[in-house]
Design an enzyme around this catalytic site. Structure first.
Site, short mmCIF file in Angstrom:
data_model
loop_
_atom_site.label_atom_id
_atom_site.label_comp_id
_atom_site.label_asym_id
_atom_site.label_seq_id
_atom_site.Cartn_x
_atom_site.Cartn_y
_atom_site.Cartn_z
N SER A 167 14.18 23.68 26.98
CA SER A 167 14.35 24.73 27.98
C SER A 167 14.51 26.06 27.29
O SER A 167 15.08 26.15 26.19
CB SER A 167 15.60 24.44 28.82
OG SER A 167 15.91 25.57 29.59
N TYR A 194 24.61 22.92 28.25
CA TYR A 194 23.17 22.64 28.38
C TYR A 194 22.41 23.36 27.27
O TYR A 194 21.55 22.77 26.60
CB TYR A 194 22.71 23.12 29.76
CG TYR A 194 21.25 22.86 30.06
CD1 TYR A 194 20.79 21.59 30.40
CD2 TYR A 194 20.31 23.91 30.04
CE1 TYR A 194 19.45 21.36 30.70
CE2 TYR A 194 18.97 23.68 30.34
CZ TYR A 194 18.55 22.40 30.66
OH TYR A 194 17.21 22.18 30.95
N1 LIG Z 1 13.94 22.01 36.47
C1 LIG Z 1 13.89 23.03 35.65
O1 LIG Z 1 13.82 24.20 36.08
C2 LIG Z 1 13.91 22.81 34.16
C3 LIG Z 1 13.82 23.93 33.32
C4 LIG Z 1 13.83 23.74 31.95
C5 LIG Z 1 13.91 22.46 31.44
N2 LIG Z 1 14.01 21.38 32.28
C6 LIG Z 1 14.10 20.06 31.65
O2 LIG Z 1 13.11 19.24 32.21
C7 LIG Z 1 13.51 17.86 32.10
C8 LIG Z 1 13.27 17.17 33.43
O3 LIG Z 1 14.15 17.74 34.38
P1 LIG Z 1 13.85 17.86 35.93
O4 LIG Z 1 14.02 19.28 36.30
O5 LIG Z 1 12.62 17.14 36.30
O6 LIG Z 1 15.17 17.14 36.47
P2 LIG Z 1 15.43 15.98 37.51
O7 LIG Z 1 14.55 16.09 38.70
O8 LIG Z 1 16.90 16.03 37.72
O9 LIG Z 1 15.03 14.66 36.70
C9 LIG Z 1 15.77 14.24 35.61
C10 LIG Z 1 15.36 12.83 35.23
O10 LIG Z 1 16.20 12.44 34.13
C11 LIG Z 1 16.77 11.19 34.45
N3 LIG Z 1 18.08 11.00 33.83
C12 LIG Z 1 19.18 11.77 33.96
N4 LIG Z 1 20.20 11.22 33.30
C13 LIG Z 1 19.73 10.08 32.74
C14 LIG Z 1 20.31 9.06 31.96
N5 LIG Z 1 21.61 9.07 31.63
N6 LIG Z 1 19.53 8.03 31.56
C15 LIG Z 1 18.23 7.96 31.91
N7 LIG Z 1 17.63 8.89 32.66
C16 LIG Z 1 18.38 9.93 33.08
C17 LIG Z 1 16.91 11.18 35.96
O11 LIG Z 1 17.07 9.86 36.41
P3 LIG Z 1 17.55 9.51 37.92
O12 LIG Z 1 16.33 9.74 38.77
O13 LIG Z 1 17.98 8.11 37.81
O14 LIG Z 1 18.66 10.45 38.24
C18 LIG Z 1 15.60 11.83 36.36
O15 LIG Z 1 14.58 10.86 36.39
C19 LIG Z 1 14.97 17.89 31.66
O16 LIG Z 1 15.04 17.61 30.28
C20 LIG Z 1 15.39 19.32 31.93
O17 LIG Z 1 16.42 19.74 31.07
C21 LIG Z 1 14.01 21.53 33.63
#
Ligand SMILES: NC(=O)c1ccc[n+]([C@@H]2O[C@H](COP(=O)([O-])OP(=O)(O)OC[C@H]3O[C@@H](n4cnc5c(N)ncnc54)[C@H](OP(=O)(O)O)[C@@H]3O)[C@@H](O)[C@H]2O)c1
Length: 329
Positions: A167, A194
């Site tokens: 990120s 984070y």
């Molecule tokens: N959204 C943004 O704006 C943004 C920006 C920059 C970076 N990111 C990065 O992008 C990546 C994906 O995030 P997202 O936005 O798609 O978030 P999200 O919709 O919250 O999805 C996160 C995923 O990670 C899984 N997860 C969380 N804790 C876990 C654990 N302990 N063990 C196994 N799986 C786990 C969740 O599983 P469950 O479905 O079981 O909860 C879910 O499938 C992350 O690394 C995040 O930091 C996101």
């Protein structure tokens, strides 16, 4: 809105970002049950890849596979396997089960992550601050343990890959406080936690690449004949399940308002798919390149490029993970 403008040159269909040789390759996608990870896994699977959905609720991973298959004439080559990044033992169990298959792994997509916007301080099952443990320590261990499978797949001309979905917020951490990653001597903040986990991801991948034999050349080129490479991405600011720890009403309001401004998970998956499959992601972009949501290589923050700090993080991480000091990836 600016993000949309900056990414306007990219196709809306994430499948169009894919490199040419996806069919028949094996990918592990962590966190495939929500947000960016779901689109990433589905796009790869529909393009003919074998995709292992590494999820903490196997039933949800299987339900996704079933729903994708319901619109396919041939079943997709997908498998849901249990992985809870909250527990290093779960990482070890997952890695052993995958290694036992003896199959080459072309790409590990470390996508799963948490950003607990509620501000609550939590620890993983191993006692680590939860952002650091889930976003960094567990994926770091997974990457190291899966190295034999990655090496089976990679060649010098077509290296296997470890992609970390990082990120832009890594820039809010200027120095990794290796002596206080658990916030014992400073006040806790979710953004700080984070950011430090995301800075650790970038420093770690740069050091991992160095140890895999990737050397910085001139003009952003790299030298060496490493058969495994690392790439990091900032997917953009995306409307996903990242707000899940906030009250339900706030989540709904967030999704309604922010869906007008932020990118969709499909748009957010493009950088991951680019990093995982495109040849350009590995050429002319230096060690452990960092790509933005525009699929353009950018320099991460100066602390992320601090090799001395990365070497210290490497040593500290091996010690925390219980790996020997002289562990060779
Ligand atoms: N959204 C943004 O704006 C943004 C920006 C920059 C970076 N990111 C990065 O992008 C990546 C994906 O995030 P997202 O936005 O798609 O978030 P999200 O919709 O919250 O999805 C996160 C995923 O990670 C899984 N997860 C969380 N804790 C876990 C654990 N302990 N063990 C196994 N799986 C786990 C969740 O599983 P469950 O479905 O079981 O909860 C879910 O499938 C992350 O690394 C995040 O930091 C996101």
């Amino acid at each position: 809105m600016l993000q949309r403008w900056h990414t306007r040159h990219l196709p809306t269909d994430p499948a169009e970002v894919l490199g040419p040789d996806v069919k028949g390759k094996t990918f592990i996608v962590t966190g495939p049950t929500s947000g960016i990870g779901t689109t990433t896994a589905e796009t790869l699977a529909r393009a003919g890849a074998r995709v292992v959905l590494a999820c903490r609720t196997v039933k949800r991973g299987q339900a996704l596979i079933d729903s994708w298959n319901s619109t396919q004439s041939e079943p997709l080559r997908c498998e849901a396997m249990h992985l809870d990044l909250d527990s290093l033992d779960s990482v070890r169990t997952f890695a052993s089960a995958f290694l036992a298959k003896g199959e080459p792994l072309h790409c590990l997509l470390n996508n799963a992550g948490v950003f607990d916007m509620s501000g609550a301080f939590n620890r993983t099952k191993d006692g680590h601050e939860s952002h650091y443990g889930t976003n960094f320590l567990a994926p770091a261990l997974l990457s190291l343990l899966l190295m034999p499978s990655l090496k089976l797949a990679g060649t010098a001309s077509a290296p296997a890959r470890v992609v970390f979905v990082c990120s832009k917020l890594h820039q809010f951490c200027r120095r990794l406080p290796l002596d206080d990653l658990g916030f014992e001597r400073r006040s806790y903040g979710a953004r700080a936690a984070y950011a430090q986990s995301k800075l650790a991801e970038i420093q770690f991948t740069r050091e991992l690449e160095r140890r895999l034999g990737v050397m910085d050349g001139e003009d952003g080129s790299v030298r060496g004949d490493a058969t495994v490479r690392c790439v990091t991405v900032h997917p953009g600011n995306i409307v996903t399940g990242v707000v899940r720890t906030l009250p339900y009403v706030v989540q709904v309001a967030y999704k309604i308002i922010m869906s007008r401004v932020l990118l969709t998970p499909s748009e957010g998956a493009r950088a991951s798919l680019y990093a995982a499959t495109r040849g350009e992601a590995l050429t002319g972009t230096g060690r452990a390149p960092y790509f933005t949501s525009e699929c353009v290589a950018k320099s991460p923050s100066p602390p992320a490029l601090d090799d001395e700090a990365a070497a210290k993080l490497w040593d500290a991480t091996l010690a925390t993970l219980g790996l020997p000091k002289d562990f060779k990836p």
